[in-house]
Write an enzyme that holds these catalytic residues in place. Structure first.
Site, short mmCIF file in Angstrom:
data_model
loop_
_atom_site.label_atom_id
_atom_site.label_comp_id
_atom_site.label_asym_id
_atom_site.label_seq_id
_atom_site.Cartn_x
_atom_site.Cartn_y
_atom_site.Cartn_z
N ASP A 151 -6.88 4.10 2.62
CA ASP A 151 -6.05 2.41 2.68
C ASP A 151 -5.87 1.70 1.27
O ASP A 151 -4.57 1.39 0.67
CB ASP A 151 -6.46 1.57 3.25
N ASP A 165 -1.78 -2.46 1.81
CA ASP A 165 -1.47 -2.27 3.49
C ASP A 165 -1.75 -2.03 4.83
O ASP A 165 -2.94 -2.55 4.60
CB ASP A 165 -2.07 -0.86 3.07
N GLU A 219 3.63 -3.55 2.70
CA GLU A 219 4.13 -2.29 2.87
C GLU A 219 5.48 -2.84 3.97
O GLU A 219 4.98 -3.72 5.19
CB GLU A 219 3.28 -1.40 3.14
#
Length: 173
Positions: A139, A8, A67
Site C-alpha cells: 500500500d 492509496d 488514487e
C-alpha cells in the site's frame, strides 16, 4: 524543491508516500500505512482523517495526489473506498492543499509501463526509481507510485505550457 504526498486510500489500510522533487530528481522522504483495526466505519474514517492530517502537518507537502475510485466487483467495497478517499481529501483541503487524482491504470502505466501491472511490479519499480534498499509495503508502494505519477505528469504539463514538450505522432519524444 517540492514535496508530494501520495495516498492509496482504503477503509482498513491507507497507504501514504512522500517524495521530494528537485527538477527531474526524485528523492524518498517517508512512507507507511494508516491501519484501522476497529470494525465500525465512522471510527475508521476518523482514524484515516486524523492520520492524513498528522502526516500533512508533519511533512508540509506542496501537493496531494490520490488514487481515483475504481469500479469494484462489490458495490459495498466501492462505497467504503469512496468514504476513505473522501476523508483523506477533506484532510488535504482543510490544510489548503490542491488535490490531484489519478486512475490506478494511469499510475501503473506511468511507473511500470503497463496499466495492467501487478502489485509486485509496482513495488519493484518504486524501489528502483527511488533507490530504496528494500521493497516498500504494497500500500505504501502504491502511494509512492501515485506521488511519482504526479511528478511525471505535472512536469509534462509544465513543459507543454512552456512550449518545450516534443511530440512526434502525438506521442512524447
Amino acid at each position: 524543491m517540492t514535496i508530494i504526498l501520495g495516498i492509496d486510500p482504503g477503509s482498513r489500510v491507507t497507504g501514504y508516500g512522500l517524495i521530494r522533487q528537485q527538477g527531474r530528481q526524485l528523492t524518498y522522504v517517508a512512507s507507511g500505512c494508516i491501519r484501522t483495526v476497529v470494525d465500525d466505519m465512522p471510527t475508521r474514517l476518523k482514524l484515516i482523517y486524523a492520520g492524513v492530517s498528522e502526516i500533512i502537518t508533519q511533512f508540509k507537502p506542496d501537493f496531494f495526489a490520490i488514487e481515483q475510485v475504481f469500479m469494484a466487483k462489490n458495490p459495498d467495497s466501492a462505497l467504503k473506498l469512496g468514504q476513505a478517499r473522501g476523508v483523506a481529501i477533506v484532510a488535504a483541503v482543510n490544510q489548503d492543499l490542491e488535490v490531484f487524482e489519478y486512475a490506478a491504470r494511469q499510475v501503473k502505466q506511468t511507473v511500470v509501463g503497463t496499466g495492467a501491472a501487478e502489485k509486485a511490479q509496482v513495488q519493484h519499480m518504486v524501489r528502483s526509481l527511488l533507490k530504496l534498499s528494500a521493497n516498500p509495503q504494497a500500500d505504501a508502494a502504491d502511494a509512492l507510485a501515485i506521488a511519482i505519477t504526479h511528478c511525471h505528469l505535472s512536469q509534462n504539463v509544465l513543459r507543454m505550457s512552456e512550449g518545450r514538450l516534443n511530440l512526434a505522432r502525438g506521442r512524447l519524444k
